[in-house]
Write an enzyme that holds these catalytic residues in place. Structure first.
Site, PDB file in Angstrom:
ATOM      1  CE1 TYR A 294     -97.820  14.156  92.114  1.00 48.15           C
ATOM      2  CE2 TYR A 294     -98.846  11.953  92.405  1.00 48.15           C
ATOM      3  CZ  TYR A 294     -97.722  13.020  92.134  1.00 48.15           C
ATOM      4  OH  TYR A 294     -96.639  12.469  91.806  1.00 48.15           O
ATOM      5  CE1 TYR A 344     -96.127  13.522  88.570  1.00 45.15           C
ATOM      6  CE2 TYR A 344     -93.514  13.804  88.404  1.00 45.15           C
ATOM      7  CZ  TYR A 344     -94.671  13.425  89.249  1.00 45.15           C
ATOM      8  OH  TYR A 344     -94.442  12.790  90.344  1.00 45.15           O
TER       9      TYR A 344
END
Length: 386
Positions: A294, A344
């Site tokens: 991430y 995202y």
């Protein structure tokens, strides 16, 4: 071999990742959910559990009606944002292995680009519409009103401690966009960048983050289905085993304002997370074939590479510069382009990429993948081939 009660990810689904979906977030959630259920070769009536984030605006019962689910026996939400993305799998795995549910749908959908943009400055006051969280009163008066500013206070300490410059972060961004450029699912498909492009992008927080160090703001939805290995075998899909899923929260920490723990040149939550995941599985860094990390901002990839032992403290800049995280490198990282390059969706799209890599279906497929690490720093999981 997977035990009968072991949790597996049986189906995955997504919408396109865009900057203007033209649909409600509920429609995005429903589209991704139906795609995941069909991929698992199940029907909506088979879903008896749901997991999402506390901040997702799509109500479970509304989604249930929209996709045609009949009877929910388990629901749960993980707090915060993308740092807890892998915790959704932990919750779902706990449900199916305990018998609380037999097939759990995990979903996340938003219009973060065409709707409310979290990356924009937070208002000093929205009263009476929405009270400001108390913790923000410590930072907003001083101009810290965006995630980029919050995190840069942390990242600048890392830069100082290890002699890292913004151009070093740019070398990661170039790799992420290189991987995105050959991934048709990515927003930046066929649009790679050079280090010069990165260095010419405007400053967001000088001297830490440029525009091309920042994740996207995307519209879209992602979903997947978690069930037991026993049930998944009957579905005829490749087994993607959840051999470990964990969280890590240190006393006094905060997902956004996490700089109250002494020396912030490290990522203590990720350090503890790595110990937990490796300890539960007996695996070591050399056993991981692909890492999905991430990255709301590029510096956090450097910290997590070090936390998970792929390189030593302060060595990530050279590790990346030497090509180790590219396809064909010692540990390919964010083969989908990550959150900078693909899209995202609070990190759940990285979990989809992990499933595709295990199945052998990824656009940028790595050869002979057995184990995939998905890390969001505060939560993580290891997926393995069945």
């Amino acid at each position: 071999m997977a035990s009968a009660r072991e949790a597996v990810i049986a189906g995955i689904g997504q919408t396109e990742f865009s900057k203007n979906s033209g649909r409600t977030t509920m429609q995005l959630a429903a589209e991704a959910s139906i795609a995941a259920i069909r991929d698992a070769r199940l029907s909506p009536a088979d879903i008896d559990g749901m997991v999402t984030f506390t901040i997702d605006e799509n109500d479970e019962l509304s989604l249930m009606r929209n996709i045609g689910a009949k009877d929910l026996r388990f629901t749960a939400r993980t707090p915060g944002g993308g740092g807890l993305s892998a915790a959704t799998v932990q919750l779902a795995a706990a449900a199916v292995t305990s018998g609380a549910a037999s097939a759990v749908l995990i979903y996340r959908a938003f219009n973060e680009r065409s709707g409310k943009r979290f990356g924009q400055p937070m208002p000093r006051s929205e009263q009476p519409r929405a009270p400001i969280p108390a913790k923000m009163s410590w930072v907003l008066p001083y101009g810290a009103d965006t995630p980029a500013k919050f995190y840069s206070l942390w990242y600048q300490r890392y830069m100082y401690a290890y002699g890292v410059e913004n151009a070093d972060f740019g070398r990661y961004s170039v790799v992420a966009r290189k991987h995105a450029a050959t991934n048709p699912n990515a927003w930046f498909y066929q649009r790679p960048i050079t280090l010069e492009d990165h260095q010419n992008s405007r400053w967001i927080v000088e001297p830490v983050l440029r525009l091309l160090d920042c994740c996207q703001e995307s519209d879209g939805g992602v979903a997947f289905v978690v069930t037991t290995a026993e049930r998944a075998r009957d579905l005829g899909r490749p087994l993607v085993r959840v051999i470990a899923a964990d969280q890590s929260h240190q006393a006094g920490s905060d997902e956004l304002l996490d700089y109250y723990q002494g020396d912030r040149a490290t990522f203590p939550e990720a350090d503890e997370l790595s110990r937990g995941l490796y300890g539960k599985t007996g695996l070591r860094p050399a056993d991981i074939d692909v890492a999905l990390i991430y990255e709301n901002f590029s510096p956090v990839v450097f910290m997590q590479l070090e936390s998970f032992g792929f390189c030593g403290r302060g060595e990530a800049k050279d590790f990346i510069a030497d090509g180790n995280i590219e396809l064909g490198g010692t540990i390919p990282v964010n083969t989908n382009g990550g959150l900078l390059g693909e899209g995202y969706i609070h990190g759940l799209n990285n979990i989809l990429e992990g499933v595709r890599q295990i199945r052998g279906e990824a656009p940028n497929q790595v050869e002979d993948v057995e184990n995939v690490l998905v890390s969001a720093g505060r939560s993580g999981l290891i997926l393995s081939k069945g």
